[in-house]
Each structure stands twice: as structure tokens, then as C-alpha cells.
Design a protein around this motif. Structure first.
Motif, mmCIF file in Angstrom:
data_model
loop_
_atom_site.group_PDB
_atom_site.id
_atom_site.type_symbol
_atom_site.label_atom_id
_atom_site.label_comp_id
_atom_site.label_asym_id
_atom_site.label_seq_id
_atom_site.Cartn_x
_atom_site.Cartn_y
_atom_site.Cartn_z
ATOM 1 N N LYS A 31 0.836 -1.208 0.000
ATOM 2 C CA LYS A 31 0.000 0.000 0.000
ATOM 3 C C LYS A 31 0.870 1.258 0.000
ATOM 4 O O LYS A 31 0.469 2.313 0.480
ATOM 5 C CB LYS A 31 -0.911 -0.008 1.244
ATOM 6 N N ASN A 32 2.088 1.117 -0.544
ATOM 7 C CA ASN A 32 2.994 2.256 -0.600
ATOM 8 C C ASN A 32 2.427 3.346 -1.509
ATOM 9 O O ASN A 32 1.655 3.073 -2.431
ATOM 10 C CB ASN A 32 4.366 1.827 -1.099
ATOM 11 N N GLU A 33 2.856 4.585 -1.254
ATOM 12 C CA GLU A 33 2.300 5.727 -1.987
ATOM 13 C C GLU A 33 3.433 6.535 -2.625
ATOM 14 O O GLU A 33 4.444 6.833 -1.980
ATOM 15 C CB GLU A 33 1.513 6.611 -1.015
ATOM 16 N N ARG A 34 3.261 6.862 -3.888
ATOM 17 C CA ARG A 34 4.238 7.706 -4.590
ATOM 18 C C ARG A 34 3.727 9.140 -4.655
ATOM 19 O O ARG A 34 2.592 9.380 -5.069
ATOM 20 C CB ARG A 34 4.487 7.163 -5.995
ATOM 21 N N VAL A 35 4.586 10.059 -4.211
ATOM 22 C CA VAL A 35 4.214 11.476 -4.226
ATOM 23 C C VAL A 35 5.379 12.279 -4.804
ATOM 24 O O VAL A 35 6.520 11.811 -4.844
ATOM 25 C CB VAL A 35 3.871 11.989 -2.806
ATOM 26 N N ARG A 47 4.172 2.278 3.369
ATOM 27 C CA ARG A 47 2.986 2.049 4.195
ATOM 28 C C ARG A 47 2.917 0.587 4.612
ATOM 29 O O ARG A 47 3.658 -0.260 4.101
ATOM 30 C CB ARG A 47 1.711 2.400 3.414
#
Length: 218
Positions: A31-35, A47
């Protein structure tokens, strides 16, 4: 690998998977997030992982064969037990033993399909998909009432052997009543002895126990 076993515990019933599947699919999505950050560009925020998902295809044979493991039971009764757990929204426990995976997870039945094929009367082929299940219900804590200390009196000397004291067991992560009963009594089906002795701690559902609980082992 001769001791390799796959088992489902459904409503307190131990269901051995008699025909091991050719492939066991296991996934645990991230559930990692790229920003995008000013002056750095794109970065990855780590995450917690998503729920584990298990799925496989196999069949429940009507009779034992050289390729079966453990005890072969009536395929129809197994199908009915799995369907009952799915329809009643009851979590099951999935275990793998005899391997370094040493899997012991509570799961929910996401999908379950089966069929009977021509020329193989009695054998039931199935496809099953399980999702990891986490208990999010509120936990009830019961504080013991303070008891008045009775006056100390000397007990008379009694002949014979003293009574055996009940054992206690502290629940660890991944435990279930079935496994605890198997440890103390040699068979998981005796889990009702532990449940009946600890109803006040466990509550109405014997499948819901938590790490840190202390049980009396009668």
C-alpha cells in the motif's frame, strides 16, 4: 516434504486438504504511496502491507489414493461445512505444517466454487480464495471484584495425596483453542474443555482469543 500438510479449521472442525494443490497462490499487496516532493521529484512513502490473499484449486476425493494425505472424509460434508462458514460470515483458520512457511492465519472465505465431473462420481473439484481476517470488534475487559480476605485458619492434616492444581496458559500470537488443546490433551477436538473453563474470559465466540489472555487448563 512427507509431513507437509494443509488444513482448514472450520467451526471447530479440522478439515485436512487430502489432495495438495499443484500451485498455492499467495499475495500480499503493498500500500505504498508515490508522491512528488519539491526539489526531490517523485518519492516513495512506505505504508503497511495489505491483507494476505491465498487461493488454490484441487478436489476432495471420495476414496483414499496414493496421492492423498491424511484422512479422507466425505466430500459433501466438507463442502457443506465450508459453505456454512462463508454464509454465516465466520472466519476460518488456515494452517500449513511440515515446512518453513509454518503458516497459521485466521481468514475469511472470499469465494468458493465446486463441481462434479463426468466419470469421477463422488469426487468434488473446487476453487477457493481466502482473505486474511483481522478482528476489529471492541474488546471487553472484565475487572475482578475485590474479595474480602477470610480469617486464616489452620487446616487439619489430611491423609493421602494433595489435589493437583490446574495449569494455566498465556495465549500467544497465532494461537487458537484447537492448537492449545492439541498441545495439552493430544487432540484439538478437546478444545471445549478449555473453552468451558474460561468462558468468562473468552466470551461467546471460542474462535476469538487474544495474545496475553491467561487460561485455566483443567
Amino acid at each position: 516434504m512427507s509431513n507437509y500438510r494443509m488444513t482448514l479449521i472450520v467451526g471447530g472442525r479440522e478439515i485436512n486438504i487430502p489432495v495438495l494443490p499443484a500451485k498455492l497462490n499467495v499475495s500480499s499487496p503493498g500500500k505504498n504511496e508515490r508522491v512528488t516532493v519539491l526539489n526531490l521529484g517523485e518519492v516513495l512513502l512506505l505504508r503497511k502491507k495489505g491483507l494476505r490473499v491465498l487461493s488454490w484449486e484441487s478436489f476432495f476425493p471420495a476414496d483414499s489414493a496414493p496421492y492423498t494425505t491424511g484422512q479422507v472424509r466425505d466430500p459433501i460434508s466438507i463442502i457443506q461445512a465450508i459453505q456454512k462458514a462463508r454464509d454465516s460470515k465466520t472466519p476460518v483458520r488456515f494452517l500449513i505444517t511440515g515446512t518453513d512457511l509454518d503458516c497459521n492465519i485466521r481468514m475469511g472465505i472470499e469465494s468458493f466454487e465446486y463441481e462434479e465431473r463426468s466419470g469421477e462420481l463422488g469426487d468434488l473439484y473446487y476453487t477457493i480464495k481466502l482473505y486474511e481476517w483481522k478482528d476489529i470488534s471492541p474488546k471487553k475487559i472484565v475487572l475482578p471484584k475485590k474479595k474480602k480476605k477470610p480469617a486464616k485458619t489452620k487446616e487439619p492434616v489430611r491423609a493421602g495425596k494433595p489435589e493437583k492444581k490446574s495449569k494455566t496458559y498465556t495465549v500467544k500470537k497465532g494461537d487458537c483453542l484447537w492448537n492449545i488443546a492439541k498441545k495439552f490433551y493430544g487432540k484439538g477436538s478437546d478444545y471445549t474443555k478449555i473453552y468451558n473453563a474460561n468462558k468468562g474470559t473468552i466470551g461467546k465466540n471460542p474462535n476469538l482469543i487474544y495474545p496475553g489472555q491467561v487460561f485455566t487448563i483443567p
